[in-house]
Design a protein around this motif. Structure first.
Motif, PDB file in Angstrom:
ATOM      1  N   VAL A 104       0.853  -1.194   0.000  1.00  0.00           N
ATOM      2  CA  VAL A 104       0.000   0.000   0.000  1.00  0.00           C
ATOM      3  C   VAL A 104       0.885   1.239   0.000  1.00  0.00           C
ATOM      4  CG1 VAL A 104      -1.606   1.352   1.395  1.00  0.00           C
ATOM      5  CG2 VAL A 104      -1.933  -1.115   1.160  1.00  0.00           C
ATOM      6  N   THR A 105       0.605   2.159  -0.906  1.00  0.00           N
ATOM      7  CA  THR A 105       1.383   3.397  -0.955  1.00  0.00           C
ATOM      8  C   THR A 105       0.484   4.544  -1.412  1.00  0.00           C
ATOM      9  OG1 THR A 105       3.239   4.527  -2.037  1.00  0.00           O
ATOM     10  CG2 THR A 105       2.190   2.781  -3.285  1.00  0.00           C
ATOM     11  N   HIS A 106       0.906   5.767  -1.082  1.00  0.00           N
ATOM     12  CA  HIS A 106       0.196   6.943  -1.596  1.00  0.00           C
ATOM     13  C   HIS A 106       0.894   7.510  -2.820  1.00  0.00           C
ATOM     14  CE1 HIS A 106      -3.225   7.815   0.867  1.00  0.00           C
ATOM     15  NE2 HIS A 106      -2.550   7.484   1.949  1.00  0.00           N
ATOM     16  N   SER A 107       2.064   6.952  -3.144  1.00  0.00           N
ATOM     17  CA  SER A 107       2.837   7.487  -4.260  1.00  0.00           C
ATOM     18  C   SER A 107       2.553   6.705  -5.536  1.00  0.00           C
ATOM     19  CB  SER A 107       4.332   7.427  -3.920  1.00  0.00           C
ATOM     20  OG  SER A 107       5.093   7.562  -5.114  1.00  0.00           O
ATOM     21  N   ILE A 108       1.972   7.379  -6.511  1.00  0.00           N
ATOM     22  CA  ILE A 108       1.665   6.723  -7.787  1.00  0.00           C
ATOM     23  C   ILE A 108       2.964   6.249  -8.438  1.00  0.00           C
ATOM     24  CG2 ILE A 108       0.707   7.051 -10.106  1.00  0.00           C
ATOM     25  CD1 ILE A 108      -1.121   9.220  -8.954  1.00  0.00           C
ATOM     26  N   THR A 109       3.970   7.133  -8.433  1.00  0.00           N
ATOM     27  CA  THR A 109       5.244   6.785  -9.079  1.00  0.00           C
ATOM     28  C   THR A 109       5.853   5.541  -8.439  1.00  0.00           C
ATOM     29  OG1 THR A 109       5.591   9.131  -9.414  1.00  0.00           O
ATOM     30  CG2 THR A 109       7.493   7.715  -9.745  1.00  0.00           C
ATOM     31  N   GLU A 110       5.856   5.511  -7.104  1.00  0.00           N
ATOM     32  CA  GLU A 110       6.427   4.371  -6.386  1.00  0.00           C
ATOM     33  C   GLU A 110       5.684   3.075  -6.752  1.00  0.00           C
ATOM     34  OE1 GLU A 110       8.017   4.784  -2.184  1.00  0.00           O
ATOM     35  OE2 GLU A 110       6.020   3.961  -1.841  1.00  0.00           O
ATOM     36  N   ALA A 111       4.362   3.166  -6.759  1.00  0.00           N
ATOM     37  CA  ALA A 111       3.537   1.988  -7.068  1.00  0.00           C
ATOM     38  C   ALA A 111       3.871   1.447  -8.456  1.00  0.00           C
ATOM     39  CB  ALA A 111       2.055   2.352  -6.990  1.00  0.00           C
ATOM     40  N   VAL A 160       0.789   6.864 -15.065  1.00  0.00           N
ATOM     41  CA  VAL A 160       0.761   7.794 -13.928  1.00  0.00           C
ATOM     42  C   VAL A 160      -0.456   8.711 -14.062  1.00  0.00           C
ATOM     43  CG1 VAL A 160       1.887   9.804 -12.862  1.00  0.00           C
ATOM     44  CG2 VAL A 160       3.260   7.806 -13.494  1.00  0.00           C
ATOM     45  N   GLU A 161      -0.638   9.250 -15.257  1.00  0.00           N
ATOM     46  CA  GLU A 161      -1.723  10.203 -15.500  1.00  0.00           C
ATOM     47  C   GLU A 161      -3.092   9.529 -15.293  1.00  0.00           C
ATOM     48  OE1 GLU A 161      -1.344  13.287 -15.771  1.00  0.00           O
ATOM     49  OE2 GLU A 161      -3.434  13.813 -16.247  1.00  0.00           O
ATOM     50  N   GLU A 162      -3.187   8.299 -15.780  1.00  0.00           N
ATOM     51  CA  GLU A 162      -4.444   7.545 -15.640  1.00  0.00           C
ATOM     52  C   GLU A 162      -4.798   7.349 -14.157  1.00  0.00           C
ATOM     53  OE1 GLU A 162      -6.023   3.415 -17.627  1.00  0.00           O
ATOM     54  OE2 GLU A 162      -4.048   4.157 -18.168  1.00  0.00           O
ATOM     55  N   CYS A 163      -3.802   6.943 -13.383  1.00  0.00           N
ATOM     56  CA  CYS A 163      -4.023   6.744 -11.943  1.00  0.00           C
ATOM     57  C   CYS A 163      -4.361   8.068 -11.283  1.00  0.00           C
ATOM     58  CB  CYS A 163      -2.776   6.150 -11.269  1.00  0.00           C
ATOM     59  SG  CYS A 163      -2.429   4.464 -11.774  1.00  0.00           S
ATOM     60  N   PHE A 164      -3.638   9.102 -11.671  1.00  0.00           N
ATOM     61  CA  PHE A 164      -3.845  10.420 -11.074  1.00  0.00           C
ATOM     62  C   PHE A 164      -5.286  10.893 -11.286  1.00  0.00           C
ATOM     63  CE2 PHE A 164      -3.726  15.099 -11.528  1.00  0.00           C
ATOM     64  CZ  PHE A 164      -3.375  15.415 -10.230  1.00  0.00           C
ATOM     65  N   LEU A 211      -7.931   9.070 -11.803  1.00  0.00           N
ATOM     66  CA  LEU A 211      -8.850   8.251 -11.000  1.00  0.00           C
ATOM     67  C   LEU A 211      -8.833   8.681  -9.539  1.00  0.00           C
ATOM     68  CD1 LEU A 211      -8.213   4.702 -12.445  1.00  0.00           C
ATOM     69  CD2 LEU A 211     -10.360   5.983 -12.534  1.00  0.00           C
ATOM     70  N   LEU A 212      -7.635   8.962  -9.034  1.00  0.00           N
ATOM     71  CA  LEU A 212      -7.522   9.339  -7.621  1.00  0.00           C
ATOM     72  C   LEU A 212      -8.108  10.726  -7.400  1.00  0.00           C
ATOM     73  CD1 LEU A 212      -3.959   7.922  -6.941  1.00  0.00           C
ATOM     74  CD2 LEU A 212      -6.101   7.120  -5.935  1.00  0.00           C
ATOM     75  N   ARG A 213      -7.942  11.603  -8.402  1.00  0.00           N
ATOM     76  CA  ARG A 213      -8.416  12.979  -8.268  1.00  0.00           C
ATOM     77  C   ARG A 213      -9.940  13.062  -8.338  1.00  0.00           C
ATOM     78  NH1 ARG A 213      -7.173  18.106 -11.997  1.00  0.00           N
ATOM     79  NH2 ARG A 213      -8.591  16.948 -13.311  1.00  0.00           N
ATOM     80  N   SER A 214     -10.501  12.246  -9.219  1.00  0.00           N
ATOM     81  CA  SER A 214     -11.936  12.378  -9.477  1.00  0.00           C
ATOM     82  C   SER A 214     -12.782  11.991  -8.264  1.00  0.00           C
ATOM     83  CB  SER A 214     -12.343  11.544 -10.689  1.00  0.00           C
ATOM     84  OG  SER A 214     -12.044  10.186 -10.453  1.00  0.00           O
ATOM     85  N   HIS A 215     -12.180  11.251  -7.331  1.00  0.00           N
ATOM     86  CA  HIS A 215     -12.983  10.828  -6.185  1.00  0.00           C
ATOM     87  C   HIS A 215     -12.386  11.248  -4.853  1.00  0.00           C
ATOM     88  CE1 HIS A 215     -15.044   8.483  -9.157  1.00  0.00           C
ATOM     89  NE2 HIS A 215     -15.974   8.218  -8.284  1.00  0.00           N
TER      90      HIS A 215
END
Ligand code: ADP
Ligand code: MG
Length: 243
Positions: free
Chosen positions: A182-189, A232-236, A238-242
């Protein structure tokens, strides 16, 4: 050994939140990263897999025994009155391994995680990065087949975080455990793992479940590639929209 989650659900009656209905099969030796906003159920998911929480719906199947599972908590969770070597050898000592044998088994881990100089230090004498190294060594000394990591690098500076991430990837390549990270960093994931799951909502549901075909070796330069940036952008989004 694979992990099968079938409509797995955990709703805490007090808060009516937790983890929504999660369906996924995690094959042996896969490194899965889990992203999602705070409160979407990431820690709950790890606890359900570890058997530390009771589900309220669906099913979970995994053949790992308790001894084959290691849990790495966000805050290192070291015992302050024990030295580095005592903390690292604790899981073996609890299994009845003698002190000398446990310390012998700890040596390669001290070396791999660059802790040799600190073996007799107490946690209060260590930086955050070193504490996390001790926590990782303690988790790995039992040669777990399943490692559950809950934001293990969250408290670390970026350069140390990158270094530890790379080390963990090397250890994973050598030992091939299953990792749920589990991480909060998209890049790390995306950079470290073989698969990313993005959770959304409260209780959390899977919004994206994607294999990351970036190869076995993950040079730092991968992060600048267009394929990587696209994900990265795709994940970003998704995370932003909710959030
Ligand atoms: P995350 O790790 O993604 O931040 P958690 O898994 O810790 O999320 O929690 C998911 C949701 O379940 C949150 O809304 C949280 O408040 C709730 N929750 C977690 N643990 C408990 C608990 N023991 N009792 C009641 N509600 C809980
Ligand atoms: Mg959490």
């Amino acid at each position: 050994m694979r992990i099968e989650l079938n409509c797995l659900q955990k709703i805490y009656p007090e808060s009516k939140t937790g983890l929504g209905s999660i369906t996924a099969v995690i094959p042996p030796s896969q490194w899965v990263s889990v992203l999602g906003p705070s409160g979407c159920g990431k820690s709950t998911l790890l606890k359900l897999i570890a058997g530390l929480e009771e589900k309220t719906g669906g099913s979970i199947e995994q053949g790992f025994t308790k001894k084959e599972i290691s849990f790495v908590f966000q805050d290192a969770a070291l015992l302050p009155w024990k030295t580095v070597i005592e903390n690292i050898t604790l899981p073996l000592r609890l299994r009845g391994v003698s002190r000398s044998e446990a310390e012998r088994e700890a040596q390669p881990w001290l070396k791999k995680l660059k802790l040799e100089k600190f073996a007799d230090h107490f946690p209060s004498q260590l930086s955050g990065g070193l504490k996390m190294r001790v926590s990782v060594a303690r988790a790995l000394i039992t040669k777990p087949k399943l490692i559950l990591m809950d934001e293990p690098f969250a408290a670390l500076d970026e350069p140390i975080r990158i270094e530890l991430g790379l080390e963990l990837r090397e250890l994973w390549k050598a030992l091939k455990p299953t990792i749920v990270f589990v991480t909060h960093s998209i890049t790390e994931a995306l950079w470290l793992s073989d698969r990313v799951m993005v959770l959304q909502g409260q209780p959390g549901q899977v919004a994206l479940d994607r294999e990351l075909l970036f190869g076995i070796d993950r040079p730092l330069s991968l992060r600048a590639s267009s394929d990587f940036q696209k994900t990265v952008e795709e994940c970003f989004q998704l995370l932003r929209s909710h959030s």
